[in-house]
Design a protein around this motif. Structure first.
Motif, short mmCIF file in Angstrom:
data_model
loop_
_atom_site.label_atom_id
_atom_site.label_comp_id
_atom_site.label_asym_id
_atom_site.label_seq_id
_atom_site.Cartn_x
_atom_site.Cartn_y
_atom_site.Cartn_z
N GLY A 247 0.83 -1.20 0.00
CA GLY A 247 0.00 0.00 0.00
C GLY A 247 0.86 1.24 0.00
O GLY A 247 1.85 1.30 0.72
N ALA A 250 -2.56 6.69 0.59
CA ALA A 250 -3.45 6.62 1.75
C ALA A 250 -4.92 6.70 1.35
O ALA A 250 -5.77 6.10 2.00
N PRO A 253 -6.41 2.69 -0.62
CA PRO A 253 -5.84 1.42 -0.11
C PRO A 253 -6.28 0.24 -0.98
O PRO A 253 -7.37 0.24 -1.55
N THR A 255 -7.46 -3.49 -1.36
CA THR A 255 -8.18 -4.46 -0.53
C THR A 255 -7.64 -5.87 -0.73
O THR A 255 -6.92 -6.15 -1.69
N SER A 317 -0.87 10.02 8.20
CA SER A 317 -2.20 9.65 8.68
C SER A 317 -2.23 8.17 9.03
O SER A 317 -1.32 7.41 8.70
N ASP A 319 -3.72 5.79 7.68
CA ASP A 319 -3.64 4.97 6.47
C ASP A 319 -2.46 5.36 5.58
O ASP A 319 -2.31 4.83 4.49
N THR A 323 2.86 5.33 8.26
CA THR A 323 2.24 4.34 9.15
C THR A 323 2.38 2.93 8.59
O THR A 323 2.68 1.98 9.33
N LEU A 324 2.17 2.78 7.29
CA LEU A 324 2.27 1.45 6.66
C LEU A 324 3.70 0.92 6.74
O LEU A 324 3.92 -0.28 6.97
#
Length: 339
Positions: A247, A250, A253, A255, A317, A319, A323-324
């Motif tokens: 990913g 943000a 994303p 699935t 953020s 997402d 963060t990932l």
């Protein structure tokens, strides 16, 4: 030729043998050193005409090579008088490619069939022959991370000297302070993990380098086109696969169902978690430093600086890519210690 005063339509006719009747500027992508037009020819053909002021012609060479090998989904640039995929006009590279679709994957209706086609195209790209020319031309994926860290340090230094009064820079300073811990984790991890991976090098293949949905166009019957090869590199497949299995965007994303459809097209693959984490980390730091630098560039239009600030906010953020990347590092079972 760089000083030739001919206008765009005459350049294209002279260099590529296409007589254009319509040229419409297009504002897509983040490369402000490039100008792009959607064009039509007298015989009804549609073309993407581009003047590129930065980087190298590597992307054009790679896309021409892949299209010549029959890799689907790669628009082939038109050859110029000397057979190269570009000419030089006004000190910049002029290239002409077919305009293959108006339907963008980003924000569009990308079906399971499109995701399967996406997998098929990347699989063929990764299986393409690495010629001596490509091996000598393409940089290693992620190999710019020392420069990335230098860019982040430069942003830090500028923000330390920052005096309140510029609304956008003030907000960036607040965001930067909030993100200090997470960013420190990534910067502490990137070099040790990269050193470990260099000790067990992966198979280097041709990679697009930036195959997110913004660089995909949709065709009929589930067909896709992979465009904008300016960031092509030689790297393990994870350099591209992180955009599906890690990913990156943000606001878009991927699935589990989309990943499954991609796997059907790509074929059996189990991306190396450590390589995914490393490429995600390098990309997160690169994007963060680049967009933050654009916020601080007061020579830019306020709207451009605001857009850059919004992207920085998205990167950190829940997402976002920072963060990932942190999550991918922690899945390795060894959270880095912030320095």
């Amino acid at each position: 030729m760089a000083d030739d005063p001919l206008p765009l339509t005459d350049w294209v006719h002279h260099d590529f043998g296409v007589r254009l009747t319509v040229t419409e500027p297009v504002d897509l992508g983040a490369d402000r050193r490039a100008l792009l037009w959607r064009a039509e020819s007298a015989d009804g053909g549609r073309y993407a005409v581009k003047l590129s002021g930065g980087g190298t012609p590597a992307g054009l060479i790679v896309s021409a090579h892949l299209a010549g090998q029959g890799v689907p989904g790669i628009p082939a640039p038109l050859p110029g008088p000397d057979g190269r995929a570009w000419t030089v006009r006004d000190g910049r590279r002029l290239s002409v490619l077919p305009w293959v679709s108006d339907d963008r994957a980003l924000g569009g209706a990308m079906t399971d069939a499109h995701w399967r086609s996406y997998g098929q195209v990347l699989a063929r790209v990764h299986a393409a022959e690495v010629t001596d020319e490509l091996a000598g031309l393409l940089p290693p994926g992620g190999g710019t991370h020392p420069a990335v860290l230098a860019t982040l340090r430069a942003v830090d230094e500028r923000l330390c000297r920052h005096r309140p009064g510029d609304r956008l820079a003030d907000e960036l300073a607040r965001i930067w302070s909030t993100a200090a811990g997470p960013v420190a984790e990534l910067t502490a991890a990137v070099e040790p993990l990269g050193a470990e991976l260099r000790d067990r090098p992966g198979r280097a293949v041709v990679c697009h380098g930036d195959p997110h949905l913004g660089n995909l166009l949709l065709g009929p019957a589930g067909r896709i086109w992979l465009i904008d090869w300016d960031d092509a590199v030689l790297a393990p497949p994870e350099c591209d696969l992180m955009f599906v299995f890690g990913g990156v965007l943000a606001f878009a994303p991927v699935t589990a169902a989309q990943q499954a459809a991609f796997r059907v097209g790509y074929g059996p693959t189990e991306p190396d978690p450590a390589r995914l984490a490393w490429f995600l980390t390098v990309r997160a730091l690169d994007d963060l430093g680049d967009w933050a630098g654009q916020v601080l560039d007061v020579a830019r239009a306020e709207g451009e600086r605001q857009q850059a600030l919004d992207i920085v906010r998205g990167l950190i953020s829940p997402d976002g890519l920072v963060t990932l990347a942190r999550a991918a590092l922690r899945k390795l079972g060894r959270p880095p210690e912030a320095r």
